[in-house]
Scaffold this motif. Sequence first.
Motif, short mmCIF file in Angstrom:
data_model
loop_
_atom_site.label_atom_id
_atom_site.label_comp_id
_atom_site.label_asym_id
_atom_site.label_seq_id
_atom_site.Cartn_x
_atom_site.Cartn_y
_atom_site.Cartn_z
N ILE A 160 35.00 -14.37 31.21
CA ILE A 160 35.02 -14.76 29.79
C ILE A 160 34.09 -13.88 28.98
N ALA A 161 32.89 -13.64 29.51
CA ALA A 161 31.92 -12.80 28.80
C ALA A 161 32.45 -11.37 28.65
N LEU A 162 33.11 -10.86 29.69
CA LEU A 162 33.67 -9.51 29.63
C LEU A 162 34.74 -9.40 28.56
N LEU A 163 35.65 -10.36 28.52
CA LEU A 163 36.71 -10.32 27.51
C LEU A 163 36.14 -10.44 26.10
N LYS A 164 35.15 -11.28 25.93
CA LYS A 164 34.53 -11.42 24.61
C LYS A 164 33.81 -10.14 24.20
N LYS A 165 33.31 -9.40 25.18
CA LYS A 165 32.68 -8.11 24.89
C LYS A 165 33.67 -7.19 24.17
N TYR A 166 34.95 -7.31 24.51
CA TYR A 166 35.99 -6.48 23.89
C TYR A 166 36.74 -7.24 22.78
N ARG A 167 36.11 -8.31 22.28
CA ARG A 167 36.62 -9.10 21.17
C ARG A 167 37.97 -9.74 21.49
N LEU A 168 38.08 -10.20 22.75
CA LEU A 168 39.17 -11.06 23.15
C LEU A 168 38.60 -12.46 23.33
N ASN A 169 39.29 -13.47 22.83
CA ASN A 169 38.76 -14.83 22.81
C ASN A 169 39.55 -15.72 23.77
N PRO A 170 39.11 -15.85 25.04
CA PRO A 170 39.87 -16.61 26.03
C PRO A 170 39.95 -18.09 25.68
N VAL A 171 41.18 -18.64 25.78
CA VAL A 171 41.37 -20.06 25.47
C VAL A 171 42.12 -20.79 26.59
N ALA A 172 42.81 -20.05 27.46
CA ALA A 172 43.62 -20.71 28.48
C ALA A 172 43.84 -19.76 29.66
N VAL A 173 44.29 -20.36 30.77
CA VAL A 173 44.63 -19.60 31.97
C VAL A 173 46.05 -19.97 32.37
N ARG A 174 46.84 -18.95 32.69
CA ARG A 174 48.23 -19.14 33.07
C ARG A 174 48.41 -18.83 34.55
N ASN A 175 49.29 -19.58 35.21
CA ASN A 175 49.65 -19.35 36.61
C ASN A 175 48.48 -19.54 37.57
N ALA A 176 47.57 -20.45 37.25
CA ALA A 176 46.42 -20.70 38.12
C ALA A 176 46.82 -21.58 39.29
N ALA A 177 46.24 -21.31 40.46
CA ALA A 177 46.43 -22.17 41.62
C ALA A 177 45.73 -23.50 41.38
N PRO A 178 46.22 -24.58 41.98
CA PRO A 178 45.59 -25.89 41.79
C PRO A 178 44.10 -25.89 42.12
N ALA A 179 43.71 -25.08 43.11
CA ALA A 179 42.30 -25.04 43.51
C ALA A 179 41.40 -24.47 42.41
N MET A 180 41.99 -23.74 41.48
CA MET A 180 41.21 -23.14 40.39
C MET A 180 40.98 -24.11 39.23
N ALA A 181 41.75 -25.17 39.17
CA ALA A 181 41.83 -25.99 37.97
C ALA A 181 40.47 -26.54 37.53
N ALA A 182 39.71 -27.09 38.47
CA ALA A 182 38.43 -27.70 38.10
C ALA A 182 37.46 -26.67 37.54
N ASP A 183 37.40 -25.50 38.17
CA ASP A 183 36.49 -24.46 37.71
C ASP A 183 36.90 -23.94 36.34
N ILE A 184 38.20 -23.81 36.13
CA ILE A 184 38.71 -23.35 34.83
C ILE A 184 38.33 -24.35 33.74
N ALA A 185 38.57 -25.63 34.01
CA ALA A 185 38.25 -26.66 33.02
C ALA A 185 36.75 -26.71 32.73
N ALA A 186 35.93 -26.47 33.77
CA ALA A 186 34.47 -26.49 33.59
C ALA A 186 34.00 -25.40 32.65
N HIS A 187 34.79 -24.35 32.49
CA HIS A 187 34.45 -23.25 31.58
C HIS A 187 35.15 -23.38 30.23
N GLY A 188 35.72 -24.55 29.97
CA GLY A 188 36.27 -24.82 28.65
C GLY A 188 37.63 -24.20 28.38
N LEU A 189 38.34 -23.79 29.43
CA LEU A 189 39.65 -23.17 29.25
C LEU A 189 40.75 -24.17 29.59
#
Length: 255
Positions: free
Chosen positions: A72-101
Amino acid sequence: MSKSLFQKPIEIKISTVVAVSAILATADRLALDAALAEMTGGTTDFFEDDLTVIDVAALPAGGAPVDWGGLIALLKKYRLNPVAVRNAAPAMAADIAAHGLSLETASAKPKDEPTTPPPAAAAAPVVAAQAQPPAAAGNGTEVMIIDTPVRAGQRIYARGCDLVVTAVVNNGAEIIADGSIHVYNTLSGRALAGASGNAQARIFAMNMAPELVSIAGVYRTFEDGFPSEFARAPAQIRLMGDRIDILSVNPATRA
């Protein structure tokens, strides 16, 4: 009588805003940083705080876990504003939500669509403005037609169809289409065709002088000017493999 008495406290309306897709082929932040630096050419306003969906479908199975905070920090460095994740495995879901996506599920791709993953980040549309509603063309394909100049800072997005512009596209303007782009005038801004992944899309202009072009997420910029043999003349742009080709309308010449 107070005007506020006749105003609703909040209104919800459907928006035409769409997010940029950052399609990851690796979770290695050093590799992603290098790829984004090359893509943007050091231009600080290449992206303009665009809403961004991170697509992880192309990440190798069994690879290193994604450092979501670092990504997220890397994308914001290039003025990209992450809001969501697509095609994530179920195991990723909790970590993604914990980062506000948010989690987003992409629709299935057609079987005949190329499976080669696009580059690390692929720009896709934003706002459709001053546009006529898409109209059916003779072959049944929808087309969005723009009859007014596209000014600096303005973005036009033809969702799910070709885009036809009969007026000038100025420097600093951006035109985007899921299909092909046709400019029957001067193209001086950015043109991104095949934004949803259509590698067969093309860009045509009667007077070609763009700042940047893209087909299906593959970019080519022209910091040193558009090739002289095609500049200010009718030309077309297409994708050949992972290379952007420039051709005259009569395709005997190519760059």
